[in-house]
Design a protein around this motif. Structure first.
Motif, PDB file in Angstrom:
ATOM      1  N   UNK A  37      -2.377  10.380   1.762  1.00 29.39           N
ATOM      2  CA  UNK A  37      -1.848  10.580   3.110  1.00 29.39           C
ATOM      3  C   UNK A  37      -2.306   9.501   4.074  1.00 29.39           C
ATOM      4  N   UNK A  38      -3.554   9.077   3.953  1.00 27.58           N
ATOM      5  CA  UNK A  38      -4.058   8.018   4.830  1.00 27.58           C
ATOM      6  C   UNK A  38      -3.621   6.639   4.351  1.00 27.58           C
ATOM      7  N   UNK A  39      -3.499   6.472   3.048  1.00 29.09           N
ATOM      8  CA  UNK A  39      -3.076   5.181   2.505  1.00 29.09           C
ATOM      9  C   UNK A  39      -1.625   4.881   2.865  1.00 29.09           C
ATOM     10  N   UNK A  40      -0.778   5.863   2.740  1.00 23.20           N
ATOM     11  CA  UNK A  40       0.654   5.668   2.993  1.00 23.20           C
ATOM     12  C   UNK A  40       1.029   6.341   4.295  1.00 23.20           C
ATOM     13  N   UNK A  70       8.872   4.685  -7.166  1.00 24.45           N
ATOM     14  CA  UNK A  70       7.434   4.601  -7.435  1.00 24.45           C
ATOM     15  C   UNK A  70       6.853   5.992  -7.676  1.00 24.45           C
ATOM     16  N   UNK A  71       7.285   6.980  -6.883  1.00 18.44           N
ATOM     17  CA  UNK A  71       6.840   8.361  -7.102  1.00 18.44           C
ATOM     18  C   UNK A  71       7.295   8.839  -8.478  1.00 18.44           C
ATOM     19  N   UNK A  72       8.554   8.596  -8.799  1.00 20.25           N
ATOM     20  CA  UNK A  72       9.101   9.021 -10.097  1.00 20.25           C
ATOM     21  C   UNK A  72       8.378   8.335 -11.244  1.00 20.25           C
ATOM     22  N   UNK A 103       0.833  -1.207   0.000  1.00 16.49           N
ATOM     23  CA  UNK A 103       0.000   0.000   0.000  1.00 16.49           C
ATOM     24  C   UNK A 103       0.868   1.257   0.000  1.00 16.49           C
ATOM     25  N   UNK A 104       1.998   1.234   0.685  1.00 19.79           N
ATOM     26  CA  UNK A 104       2.878   2.402   0.672  1.00 19.79           C
ATOM     27  C   UNK A 104       3.474   2.630  -0.721  1.00 19.79           C
ATOM     28  N   UNK A 105       3.873   1.558  -1.401  1.00 20.38           N
ATOM     29  CA  UNK A 105       4.428   1.689  -2.746  1.00 20.38           C
ATOM     30  C   UNK A 105       3.354   2.153  -3.727  1.00 20.38           C
ATOM     31  N   UNK A 106       2.174   1.567  -3.652  1.00 14.50           N
ATOM     32  CA  UNK A 106       1.071   1.984  -4.526  1.00 14.50           C
ATOM     33  C   UNK A 106       0.694   3.445  -4.257  1.00 14.50           C
ATOM     34  N   UNK A 107       0.670   3.825  -2.997  1.00 16.16           N
ATOM     35  CA  UNK A 107       0.354   5.212  -2.647  1.00 16.16           C
ATOM     36  C   UNK A 107       1.405   6.184  -3.138  1.00 16.16           C
TER      37      UNK A 107
END
Length: 170
Positions: A107-110, A145-147, A72-76
């Motif tokens: 913000x809530x997901x990650x 992941x952000x990039x 979930x952190x990577x997807x977020x």
């Protein structure tokens, strides 16, 4: 009573999601703040629900890699990179999209606090190598992941409203 300034020229901070026309017709500062808070809360509720459901149905056993939180952190992170670029470069100005999806949902997901708690639990139960590996993997995968999300968003053509804004600025 002194009147508060109503435009960036009069001392208000500039919001990149607000056009000059918005400033002329915009409701009071308090109404805008209340609406933004409401959309952040709605997005946060949805993001927290997705996180809760994912981590509840895909719970990690003690002493194992916490794949649900990592996922979930990577997807977020990917979604945040995607949303920021789409809102800024593809769509026209929006007062509520970034607060809804960026601050609220993503913000809530990650939450980095979950990573830290899980690392602490792994270390406390004798799995220091796994804990530090998980921490390193979270950063090593989250930043790309952000990039990647930003890169993918730049492949989306701008809307006619956004093109008009960009052409007017040139």
């Amino acid at each position: 009573m002194t009147q508060r300034p109503h435009s960036p020229a009069e001392g208000w901070p500039v919001d990149p999601d607000v056009t000059a026309e918005d400033l002329a017709e915009r409701p009071s500062h308090h109404v805008i703040a209340a609406r933004r808070l409401a959309v952040v809360l709605a997005g946060g509720f949805a993001g927290g629900l997705v996180r809760y459901e994912t981590t509840t149905h895909w719970a990690a056993s003690a002493g194992t890699f916490p794949w649900s939180t990592f996922t979930v952190n990577t997807a977020g992170a990917f979604l945040l990179g995607l949303v920021v670029i789409i809102v800024l470069d593809v769509l026209g100005p929006s007062t509520y999209t970034r607060p809804l999806i960026g601050a609220g949902f993503c913000g809530a997901l990650t939450t980095f606090s979950s990573v830290v708690v899980q690392v602490d639990q792994l270390i406390a139960h004798g799995h220091a190598g796994l804990g530090f590996g998980y921490l390193a993997a979270s950063v090593a995968v989250g930043l790309p992941a952000v990039a990647l999300g930003a890169f993918a968003a730049r492949l989306v053509p701008a809307t006619p409203a956004r093109r008009a804004i960009d052409e007017g600025a040139a």
